[in-house]
Scaffold this motif. Structure first.
Motif, PDB file in Angstrom:
ATOM      1  N   LYS A   1      54.175  47.537  20.705  1.00 21.82           N
ATOM      2  CA  LYS A   1      53.932  47.803  22.129  1.00 21.82           C
ATOM      3  C   LYS A   1      55.163  48.471  22.706  1.00 21.82           C
ATOM      4  O   LYS A   1      56.282  47.995  22.500  1.00 21.82           O
ATOM      5  N   PHE A   2      54.936  49.577  23.392  1.00 20.49           N
ATOM      6  CA  PHE A   2      56.019  50.235  24.122  1.00 20.49           C
ATOM      7  C   PHE A   2      55.949  49.717  25.550  1.00 20.49           C
ATOM      8  O   PHE A   2      55.170  50.205  26.375  1.00 20.49           O
TER       9      PHE A   2
ATOM     10  N   ASP B   1      57.851  49.788  28.183  1.00 22.82           N
ATOM     11  CA  ASP B   1      58.137  50.624  29.350  1.00 22.82           C
ATOM     12  C   ASP B   1      57.048  51.662  29.601  1.00 22.82           C
ATOM     13  O   ASP B   1      56.985  52.241  30.679  1.00 22.82           O
ATOM     14  N   LYS B   2      56.177  51.870  28.616  1.00 27.72           N
ATOM     15  CA  LYS B   2      55.087  52.844  28.769  1.00 27.72           C
ATOM     16  C   LYS B   2      53.719  52.174  28.857  1.00 27.72           C
ATOM     17  O   LYS B   2      52.706  52.849  29.080  1.00 27.72           O
ATOM     18  N   ASN B   3      53.682  50.863  28.606  1.00 21.48           N
ATOM     19  CA  ASN B   3      52.422  50.115  28.654  1.00 21.48           C
ATOM     20  C   ASN B   3      51.373  50.682  27.691  1.00 21.48           C
ATOM     21  O   ASN B   3      50.227  50.936  28.071  1.00 21.48           O
ATOM     22  N   VAL B   4      51.811  50.876  26.477  1.00 19.98           N
ATOM     23  CA  VAL B   4      50.916  51.409  25.438  1.00 19.98           C
ATOM     24  C   VAL B   4      51.098  50.598  24.155  1.00 19.98           C
ATOM     25  O   VAL B   4      52.219  50.268  23.781  1.00 19.98           O
ATOM     26  N   PHE B   5      49.979  50.283  23.518  1.00 24.72           N
ATOM     27  CA  PHE B   5      50.000  49.671  22.188  1.00 24.72           C
ATOM     28  C   PHE B   5      49.763  50.773  21.159  1.00 24.72           C
ATOM     29  O   PHE B   5      48.904  51.631  21.349  1.00 24.72           O
ATOM     30  N   ILE B   6      50.504  50.706  20.049  1.00 32.56           N
ATOM     31  CA  ILE B   6      50.288  51.619  18.932  1.00 32.56           C
ATOM     32  C   ILE B   6      49.845  50.770  17.747  1.00 32.56           C
ATOM     33  O   ILE B   6      50.526  49.810  17.381  1.00 32.56           O
ATOM     34  N   PHE B   7      48.732  51.142  17.187  1.00 27.95           N
ATOM     35  CA  PHE B   7      48.207  50.432  16.024  1.00 27.95           C
ATOM     36  C   PHE B   7      48.224  51.363  14.822  1.00 27.95           C
ATOM     37  O   PHE B   7      48.008  52.567  14.956  1.00 27.95           O
TER      38      PHE B   7
END
Ligand code: FES
Length: 157
Positions: free
Chosen positions: A67-68, A70-76
Protein backbone atom coordinates in the motif's frame (compact mmCIF):
# COMPACT_ATOMS: atom_id res chain seq x y z
CA UNK A 1 -26.37 90.21 -28.93
CA UNK A 2 -24.63 87.53 -26.95
CA UNK A 3 -21.17 88.33 -26.22
CA UNK A 4 -18.78 85.44 -26.06
CA UNK A 5 -16.40 85.67 -23.27
CA UNK A 6 -13.21 83.82 -23.19
CA UNK A 7 -11.68 82.54 -19.99
CA UNK A 8 -8.58 84.47 -19.69
CA UNK A 9 -6.91 81.79 -17.56
CA UNK A 10 -6.56 79.40 -20.53
CA UNK A 11 -9.50 76.90 -20.75
CA UNK A 12 -13.04 77.85 -21.59
CA UNK A 13 -15.96 76.07 -20.02
CA UNK A 14 -16.75 74.45 -23.37
CA UNK A 15 -13.18 73.25 -23.81
CA UNK A 16 -13.14 71.92 -20.25
CA UNK A 17 -16.34 69.90 -20.80
CA UNK A 18 -14.97 68.61 -24.09
CA UNK A 19 -11.76 67.47 -22.44
CA UNK A 20 -13.70 65.90 -19.58
CA UNK A 21 -15.90 63.96 -22.04
CA UNK A 22 -12.84 62.88 -24.00
CA UNK A 23 -11.11 61.73 -20.81
CA UNK A 24 -14.20 59.81 -19.72
CA UNK A 25 -14.37 58.14 -23.14
CA UNK A 26 -10.70 57.12 -22.90
CA UNK A 27 -11.13 55.72 -19.37
CA UNK A 28 -14.26 53.86 -20.45
CA UNK A 29 -12.43 52.37 -23.43
CA UNK A 30 -9.57 51.23 -21.21
CA UNK A 31 -12.04 49.59 -18.85
CA UNK A 32 -13.78 47.77 -21.69
CA UNK A 33 -10.44 46.66 -23.14
CA UNK A 34 -9.23 45.40 -19.76
CA UNK A 35 -12.49 43.52 -19.29
CA UNK A 36 -12.16 41.99 -22.76
CA UNK A 37 -8.61 40.79 -22.10
CA UNK A 38 -9.96 38.67 -19.28
CA UNK A 39 -11.66 36.48 -21.88
CA UNK A 40 -8.53 36.06 -23.98
CA UNK A 41 -7.02 33.83 -21.31
CA UNK A 42 -8.98 30.62 -20.80
CA UNK A 43 -10.29 29.90 -17.32
CA UNK A 44 -8.48 26.59 -17.13
CA UNK A 45 -6.92 25.45 -13.91
CA UNK A 46 -4.04 23.10 -14.30
CA UNK A 47 -4.42 20.01 -12.20
CA UNK A 48 -1.51 18.36 -10.51
CA UNK A 49 -0.48 15.13 -12.18
CA UNK A 50 -1.55 12.00 -10.35
CA UNK A 51 1.27 9.89 -11.75
CA UNK A 52 3.77 8.45 -9.32
CA UNK A 53 6.62 5.99 -9.53
CA UNK A 54 6.48 2.67 -7.71
CA UNK A 55 9.89 1.27 -8.62
CA UNK A 56 10.91 -1.76 -10.64
CA UNK A 57 8.86 -4.91 -11.02
CA UNK A 58 11.42 -6.79 -8.91
CA UNK A 59 10.01 -4.87 -5.93
CA UNK A 60 6.74 -6.74 -6.29
CA UNK A 61 7.24 -10.49 -5.83
CA UNK A 62 4.29 -12.62 -6.93
CA UNK A 63 1.65 -12.87 -4.24
CA UNK A 64 2.53 -9.64 -2.47
CA UNK A 65 0.45 -6.59 -1.65
CA UNK A 66 1.84 -3.13 -1.00
CA UNK A 67 0.00 0.00 0.00
CA UNK A 68 1.28 3.43 -0.93
CA UNK A 69 -0.17 5.29 2.03
CA UNK A 70 0.51 8.77 0.74
CA UNK A 71 -1.25 7.92 -2.54
CA UNK A 72 -4.03 5.72 -1.13
CA UNK A 73 -3.38 2.94 -3.60
CA UNK A 74 -2.90 -0.80 -3.15
CA UNK A 75 -0.59 -2.65 -5.54
CA UNK A 76 -1.13 -6.36 -5.94
CA UNK A 77 1.12 -8.82 -7.68
CA UNK A 78 -0.15 -12.18 -8.94
CA UNK A 79 0.91 -14.79 -11.49
CA UNK A 80 -0.20 -12.57 -14.36
CA UNK A 81 1.17 -9.20 -13.34
CA UNK A 82 0.50 -6.13 -11.27
CA UNK A 83 -2.69 -4.26 -10.65
CA UNK A 84 -3.53 -1.14 -8.69
CA UNK A 85 -6.73 -0.59 -6.73
CA UNK A 86 -7.72 2.67 -5.08
CA UNK A 87 -8.02 2.70 -1.29
CA UNK A 88 -10.55 5.55 -1.43
CA UNK A 89 -14.06 4.47 -0.51
CA UNK A 90 -16.58 5.44 -3.17
CA UNK A 91 -19.14 6.43 -0.54
CA UNK A 92 -17.62 9.52 1.07
CA UNK A 93 -13.91 9.05 0.52
CA UNK A 94 -12.63 7.37 3.67
CA UNK A 95 -9.64 5.08 3.30
CA UNK A 96 -10.45 1.38 3.18
CA UNK A 97 -8.40 -1.34 4.83
CA UNK A 98 -7.73 -4.88 3.63
CA UNK A 99 -9.97 -7.50 5.23
CA UNK A 100 -10.63 -11.22 5.01
CA UNK A 101 -13.21 -10.65 2.23
CA UNK A 102 -11.38 -7.83 0.39
CA UNK A 103 -11.65 -4.33 1.75
CA UNK A 104 -13.55 -2.72 4.59
CA UNK A 105 -14.35 0.95 5.07
CA UNK A 106 -14.15 2.09 8.70
CA UNK A 107 -16.50 5.04 8.32
CA UNK A 108 -19.93 3.68 7.39
CA UNK A 109 -19.25 -0.01 6.93
CA UNK A 110 -18.98 -0.40 3.16
CA UNK A 111 -17.46 -3.71 2.18
CA UNK A 112 -15.74 -4.62 -1.07
CA UNK A 113 -14.56 -7.95 -2.41
CA UNK A 114 -10.93 -8.58 -3.42
CA UNK A 115 -11.54 -6.91 -6.80
CA UNK A 116 -13.16 -3.85 -5.24
CA UNK A 117 -16.76 -4.77 -6.01
CA UNK A 118 -19.30 -3.56 -3.47
CA UNK A 119 -20.65 -6.41 -1.33
CA UNK A 120 -22.25 -4.35 1.42
CA UNK A 121 -22.82 -0.92 2.88
CA UNK A 122 -23.63 2.41 1.27
CA UNK A 123 -20.81 2.58 -1.31
CA UNK A 124 -22.37 3.34 -4.71
CA UNK A 125 -19.55 2.04 -6.93
CA UNK A 126 -16.64 -0.40 -6.91
CA UNK A 127 -13.18 0.78 -5.96
CA UNK A 128 -11.31 2.19 -8.94
CA UNK A 129 -8.50 0.38 -10.69
CA UNK A 130 -5.64 2.50 -11.98
CA UNK A 131 -3.36 2.19 -14.95
CA UNK A 132 0.17 0.90 -14.41
CA UNK A 133 2.81 1.64 -17.02
CA UNK A 134 6.54 1.42 -17.46
CA UNK A 135 9.07 4.11 -18.27
CA UNK A 136 11.93 3.51 -20.70
CA UNK A 137 14.34 2.68 -17.85
CA UNK A 138 11.98 0.01 -16.49
CA UNK A 139 10.55 2.05 -13.64
CA UNK A 140 6.87 1.38 -13.14
CA UNK A 141 4.43 4.17 -12.48
CA UNK A 142 0.76 4.50 -11.68
CA UNK A 143 -1.56 7.13 -13.04
CA UNK A 144 -4.13 7.58 -10.28
CA UNK A 145 -5.96 10.02 -12.54
CA UNK A 146 -6.63 7.33 -15.12
CA UNK A 147 -9.12 4.64 -14.14
CA UNK A 148 -9.03 1.41 -16.09
CA UNK A 149 -11.58 -1.42 -16.32
CA UNK A 150 -11.56 -3.84 -13.43
CA UNK A 151 -9.20 -6.72 -14.18
CA UNK A 152 -6.70 -4.61 -16.13
CA UNK A 153 -3.19 -5.72 -15.20
CA UNK A 154 0.32 -4.69 -16.05
CA UNK A 155 1.54 -7.91 -17.59
CA UNK A 156 5.02 -9.17 -16.85
CA UNK A 157 6.95 -9.87 -20.05
S1 FES B 1 -16.98 6.61 3.44
FE1 FES B 1 -16.78 4.48 3.25
S2 FES B 1 -18.70 3.75 3.81
FE2 FES B 1 -18.92 5.88 3.99
Amino acid sequence: MIKKTRNTEGVSRRDFLGLAAFGAAILGSIGVLAGSLRFVKADVYSEESKKFKIGKKENFPIGTTRKFDDKNVFIFSDDNGLFAISAICTHLGCIVSPSEFGFQCPCHGSRYDENGNVIGGPAPRPLEWYEINQEVDGTLFIDAGKAVPQGTKYLFA
